[in-house]
Motif scaffolding. Structure first.
Motif, PDB file in Angstrom:
ATOM      1  N   LEU A  78       0.828  -1.031   0.127  1.00  0.00           N
ATOM      2  CA  LEU A  78      -0.263   0.417  -0.470  1.00  0.00           C
ATOM      3  C   LEU A  78       0.991   1.052   0.065  1.00  0.00           C
ATOM      4  CD1 LEU A  78      -2.667   1.103   0.028  1.00  0.00           C
ATOM      5  CD2 LEU A  78      -2.938   1.309   2.811  1.00  0.00           C
ATOM      6  N   VAL A  79       1.671   1.121   1.384  1.00  0.00           N
ATOM      7  CA  VAL A  79       2.921   2.197   0.325  1.00  0.00           C
ATOM      8  C   VAL A  79       3.614   2.660  -0.711  1.00  0.00           C
ATOM      9  CG1 VAL A  79       5.363   3.015   1.722  1.00  0.00           C
ATOM     10  CG2 VAL A  79       3.950   1.903   2.892  1.00  0.00           C
ATOM     11  N   ILE A  80       3.904   1.693  -1.414  1.00  0.00           N
ATOM     12  CA  ILE A  80       4.327   2.144  -3.327  1.00  0.00           C
ATOM     13  C   ILE A  80       3.439   2.254  -4.046  1.00  0.00           C
ATOM     14  CG2 ILE A  80       5.114   0.710  -4.952  1.00  0.00           C
ATOM     15  CD1 ILE A  80       6.920   0.813  -2.855  1.00  0.00           C
ATOM     16  N   HIS A  81       1.731   1.885  -3.254  1.00  0.00           N
ATOM     17  CA  HIS A  81       0.733   2.291  -4.611  1.00  0.00           C
ATOM     18  C   HIS A  81       0.163   3.744  -3.899  1.00  0.00           C
ATOM     19  CE1 HIS A  81      -3.192   1.706  -6.346  1.00  0.00           C
ATOM     20  NE2 HIS A  81      -3.786   2.521  -5.671  1.00  0.00           N
ATOM     21  N   SER A  82      -0.254   3.849  -2.761  1.00  0.00           N
ATOM     22  CA  SER A  82       0.531   5.751  -2.419  1.00  0.00           C
ATOM     23  C   SER A  82       1.462   6.237  -2.409  1.00  0.00           C
ATOM     24  CB  SER A  82       0.483   6.139  -0.829  1.00  0.00           C
ATOM     25  OG  SER A  82      -0.256   7.533  -0.372  1.00  0.00           O
ATOM     26  N   PHE A  83       2.839   5.869  -3.130  1.00  0.00           N
ATOM     27  CA  PHE A  83       4.248   6.663  -3.409  1.00  0.00           C
ATOM     28  C   PHE A  83       3.298   6.838  -5.118  1.00  0.00           C
ATOM     29  CE2 PHE A  83       7.630   6.466  -6.101  1.00  0.00           C
ATOM     30  CZ  PHE A  83       8.503   7.600  -5.871  1.00  0.00           C
ATOM     31  N   GLN A  84       2.999   6.503  -5.857  1.00  0.00           N
ATOM     32  CA  GLN A  84       3.167   6.844  -7.465  1.00  0.00           C
ATOM     33  C   GLN A  84       1.499   7.023  -8.084  1.00  0.00           C
ATOM     34  OE1 GLN A  84       0.720   4.599  -9.548  1.00  0.00           O
ATOM     35  NE2 GLN A  84      -0.247   2.863  -8.299  1.00  0.00           N
ATOM     36  N   SER A  85       0.272   6.408  -7.126  1.00  0.00           N
ATOM     37  CA  SER A  85      -1.333   6.584  -7.574  1.00  0.00           C
ATOM     38  C   SER A  85      -1.485   8.655  -6.450  1.00  0.00           C
ATOM     39  CB  SER A  85      -1.795   6.367  -6.764  1.00  0.00           C
ATOM     40  OG  SER A  85      -2.614   5.416  -5.148  1.00  0.00           O
ATOM     41  N   ARG A  86      -0.872   8.874  -5.743  1.00  0.00           N
ATOM     42  CA  ARG A  86      -1.059   9.607  -4.883  1.00  0.00           C
ATOM     43  C   ARG A  86       0.168  10.463  -3.988  1.00  0.00           C
ATOM     44  NH1 ARG A  86      -7.041   8.450  -2.058  1.00  0.00           N
ATOM     45  NH2 ARG A  86      -7.561   6.991  -3.322  1.00  0.00           N
ATOM     46  N   PRO A  87       0.571  10.846  -5.020  1.00  0.00           N
ATOM     47  CA  PRO A  87       2.075  11.167  -4.949  1.00  0.00           C
ATOM     48  C   PRO A  87       2.256  12.994  -3.329  1.00  0.00           C
ATOM     49  CG  PRO A  87       1.927  11.885  -6.643  1.00  0.00           C
ATOM     50  CD  PRO A  87       0.870  10.634  -6.754  1.00  0.00           C
ATOM     51  N   HIS A  88       0.636  13.652  -3.475  1.00  0.00           N
ATOM     52  CA  HIS A  88       0.778  14.419  -2.546  1.00  0.00           C
ATOM     53  C   HIS A  88      -0.035  13.910  -1.433  1.00  0.00           C
ATOM     54  CE1 HIS A  88      -3.346  12.984  -3.774  1.00  0.00           C
ATOM     55  NE2 HIS A  88      -3.757  13.661  -3.076  1.00  0.00           N
ATOM     56  N   LEU A  89      -0.388  13.154  -1.352  1.00  0.00           N
ATOM     57  CA  LEU A  89      -0.515  12.103  -0.028  1.00  0.00           C
ATOM     58  C   LEU A  89       0.098  11.959   1.565  1.00  0.00           C
ATOM     59  CD1 LEU A  89      -3.325  12.195   2.078  1.00  0.00           C
ATOM     60  CD2 LEU A  89      -2.815   9.884   0.566  1.00  0.00           C
ATOM     61  N   PHE A  90       1.733  12.561   0.544  1.00  0.00           N
ATOM     62  CA  PHE A  90       2.845  11.827   2.013  1.00  0.00           C
ATOM     63  C   PHE A  90       3.823  12.675   0.859  1.00  0.00           C
ATOM     64  CE2 PHE A  90      -0.904   8.639   2.742  1.00  0.00           C
ATOM     65  CZ  PHE A  90      -0.688   8.657   3.818  1.00  0.00           C
ATOM     66  N   GLN A  91       5.006  12.562   1.576  1.00  0.00           N
ATOM     67  CA  GLN A  91       5.978  13.467   1.211  1.00  0.00           C
ATOM     68  C   GLN A  91       6.783  12.509   1.238  1.00  0.00           C
ATOM     69  OE1 GLN A  91       3.892  15.231   3.205  1.00  0.00           O
ATOM     70  NE2 GLN A  91       2.971  15.086   1.317  1.00  0.00           N
ATOM     71  N   ALA A  92       7.250  11.340   2.743  1.00  0.00           N
ATOM     72  CA  ALA A  92       7.616  10.028   2.474  1.00  0.00           C
ATOM     73  C   ALA A  92       7.400   8.544   2.259  1.00  0.00           C
ATOM     74  CB  ALA A  92       8.759  10.822   3.737  1.00  0.00           C
ATOM     75  N   HIS A  93       8.268   7.680   2.141  1.00  0.00           N
ATOM     76  CA  HIS A  93       7.262   6.354   2.217  1.00  0.00           C
ATOM     77  C   HIS A  93       8.298   5.701   2.524  1.00  0.00           C
ATOM     78  CE1 HIS A  93       4.577   9.165  -0.519  1.00  0.00           C
ATOM     79  NE2 HIS A  93       4.061   8.221  -0.295  1.00  0.00           N
ATOM     80  N   LEU A  94       7.392   4.708   3.407  1.00  0.00           N
ATOM     81  CA  LEU A  94       9.141   3.795   3.767  1.00  0.00           C
ATOM     82  C   LEU A  94       8.257   1.856   4.170  1.00  0.00           C
ATOM     83  CD1 LEU A  94      10.083   5.287   7.987  1.00  0.00           C
ATOM     84  CD2 LEU A  94      10.894   5.643   4.976  1.00  0.00           C
ATOM     85  N   ALA A  95       8.815   1.663   2.847  1.00  0.00           N
ATOM     86  CA  ALA A  95       8.597   0.352   2.432  1.00  0.00           C
ATOM     87  C   ALA A  95       9.067  -0.428   2.643  1.00  0.00           C
ATOM     88  CB  ALA A  95       7.572   0.707   1.005  1.00  0.00           C
ATOM     89  N   PHE A  96       8.955  -1.864   3.942  1.00  0.00           N
ATOM     90  CA  PHE A  96       9.824  -2.894   3.952  1.00  0.00           C
ATOM     91  C   PHE A  96       8.979  -4.415   3.461  1.00  0.00           C
ATOM     92  CE2 PHE A  96       9.674   0.046   7.704  1.00  0.00           C
ATOM     93  CZ  PHE A  96      10.594   0.869   7.947  1.00  0.00           C
ATOM     94  N   SER A  97       9.794  -4.779   2.733  1.00  0.00           N
ATOM     95  CA  SER A  97       9.354  -5.906   1.881  1.00  0.00           C
ATOM     96  C   SER A  97       8.351  -5.656   1.390  1.00  0.00           C
ATOM     97  CB  SER A  97       9.739  -6.986   3.122  1.00  0.00           C
ATOM     98  OG  SER A  97      11.051  -7.919   3.190  1.00  0.00           O
ATOM     99  N   PRO A  98       8.005  -5.014   0.216  1.00  0.00           N
ATOM    100  CA  PRO A  98       6.431  -4.896  -0.363  1.00  0.00           C
ATOM    101  C   PRO A  98       6.450  -5.736  -0.822  1.00  0.00           C
ATOM    102  CG  PRO A  98       8.311  -3.576  -1.289  1.00  0.00           C
ATOM    103  CD  PRO A  98       8.841  -4.080  -0.122  1.00  0.00           C
ATOM    104  N   ALA A  99       4.773  -6.216  -1.118  1.00  0.00           N
ATOM    105  CA  ALA A  99       4.485  -7.444  -1.396  1.00  0.00           C
ATOM    106  C   ALA A  99       3.910  -7.140  -3.504  1.00  0.00           C
ATOM    107  CB  ALA A  99       3.438  -7.905  -1.122  1.00  0.00           C
ATOM    108  N   VAL A 100       5.313  -6.588  -3.669  1.00  0.00           N
ATOM    109  CA  VAL A 100       4.468  -6.524  -4.714  1.00  0.00           C
ATOM    110  C   VAL A 100       4.912  -7.214  -6.546  1.00  0.00           C
ATOM    111  CG1 VAL A 100       5.690  -4.195  -4.937  1.00  0.00           C
ATOM    112  CG2 VAL A 100       7.080  -6.526  -5.505  1.00  0.00           C
ATOM    113  N   TRP A 101       4.378  -8.459  -5.343  1.00  0.00           N
ATOM    114  CA  TRP A 101       4.155  -9.519  -6.639  1.00  0.00           C
ATOM    115  C   TRP A 101       2.734  -9.177  -6.419  1.00  0.00           C
ATOM    116  CZ3 TRP A 101       0.486 -13.383  -3.228  1.00  0.00           C
ATOM    117  CH2 TRP A 101       1.457 -12.878  -1.884  1.00  0.00           C
ATOM    118  N   TRP A 102       1.801  -9.225  -5.554  1.00  0.00           N
ATOM    119  CA  TRP A 102       0.256  -9.146  -5.531  1.00  0.00           C
ATOM    120  C   TRP A 102      -0.063  -9.513  -6.897  1.00  0.00           C
ATOM    121  CZ3 TRP A 102      -2.688 -10.902  -1.141  1.00  0.00           C
ATOM    122  CH2 TRP A 102      -4.023 -10.266  -1.376  1.00  0.00           C
ATOM    123  N   GLY A 103      -0.965 -10.061  -6.626  1.00  0.00           N
ATOM    124  CA  GLY A 103      -1.671  -9.861  -8.046  1.00  0.00           C
ATOM    125  C   GLY A 103      -1.487 -10.167  -9.334  1.00  0.00           C
ATOM    126  N   ALA A 104      -1.607  -9.452 -10.425  1.00  0.00           N
ATOM    127  CA  ALA A 104      -1.157  -9.125 -11.792  1.00  0.00           C
ATOM    128  C   ALA A 104      -0.472  -8.603 -11.862  1.00  0.00           C
ATOM    129  CB  ALA A 104      -2.175  -9.282 -12.342  1.00  0.00           C
TER     130      ALA A 104
END
Length: 273
Positions: free
Chosen positions: A153-179
């Protein structure tokens, strides 16, 4: 040994400051079906420095990880290695539903789970963050941190709502999820956007297989195409299993966050009033 040492530092501080966390009651959400549990810990200077405002660090899975973050951040601040932050722990009763942006249809995973990530970000943007800003002396600098599917979700927020958070910390993000929709969208974002003024921390542990392959591909794409305003830090902890990557990477993540804030002059500030 390094990870064990950092954990000891964090937990020593946690033992002193865990009781500072308090639960706050949120109104029944109009956006998500179940209002998450919210807990807050205020900086040690909050009561004495009544004209200061503070950046806010939102920790997903707050009941599990909030005290770890608080302990490490407090210890770093004592050594002048971090700004103080208001820490907000956010705990969902259904992580896959609320943190995964898309519904999984891959039979290798939990089919039919997920899909509520954008709705959860709506809750944070329209209900939670305004509540925190109203109740506390927060600045306009927000940080989002999460591990595993919360890291997704951190990575998703980083690219989809760049205005919302000014820093993103993603530990072992599950970017394999879904498709792999989030990975694909993030690659497109960093390769097509000229100015990304943000701080992004990502790490990975001893995970292998497709999880590691998708993560490595994403990390390398961001590394190659990042612009000068994107402050990127990547870590690999080959000896640490998935469950330990947040503890292993937290020191580097917070240290990099402090350096980013210093670069742009972001710190606790005296309010005009």
């Amino acid at each position: 040994m390094k990870t064990v040492f950092l954990l000891l530092i964090a937990f020593i501080s946690i033992g002193v400051h865990a009781s500072n966390f308090v639960s706050i009651k949120m109104p029944q959400s109009k956006i998500v079906a179940e209002t998450p549990d919210i807990m807050v810990v205020l900086p040690s200077s909050y009561e004495s420095e009544i004209t200061k405002t503070y950046p806010v660090l939102f920790v997903l899975d707050g009941k599990l990880n909030g005290e770890l973050v608080n302990g490490m951040l407090h210890r770093l601040h004592l050594s002048k290695g971090s700004n103080e932050h208001i820490i907000v722990g956010v705990t969902s009763s259904n992580r896959l539903r609320d943190f995964a942006p898309t519904v999984n249809i891959d039979p290798r995973g939990p089919v039919g789970e997920g899909g509520g990530g954008d709705q959860f970000l709506d809750f944070m943007e329209k209900e939670l963050i305004p509540t925190i800003n109203k109740r506390y002396r927060s600045s306009n600098f927000n940080v989002l941190a999460g591990h595993s599917v919360a890291g997704l979700l951190v990575i998703h927020s980083f690219q989809s709502r760049p205005h919302l958070f000014q820093a993103h910390l993603a530990f072992s993000p599950a970017v394999w999820w879904g498709a792999r929709e989030t990975s694909t969208a993030t690659k497109h974002y960093v390769t097509t956007t000229r100015h990304i003024k943000n701080y992004l921390y990502m790490d990975i542990g001893s995970e292998g297989g497709e999880m590691r392959q998708v993560y490595d591909s994403l990390a390398q794409t961001i590394l190659r195409h990042r612009n000068v305003d994107l402050n990127l830090r990547l870590d690999e902890f080959e000896q640490e299993p998935h469950d330990f990557t947040m503890a292993a990477g937290l020191y580097n993540a917070l240290k990099g966050l402090f350096q980013h804030q210093q670069k742009y002059g972001i710190e606790q500030t005296k309010s005009a009033g």
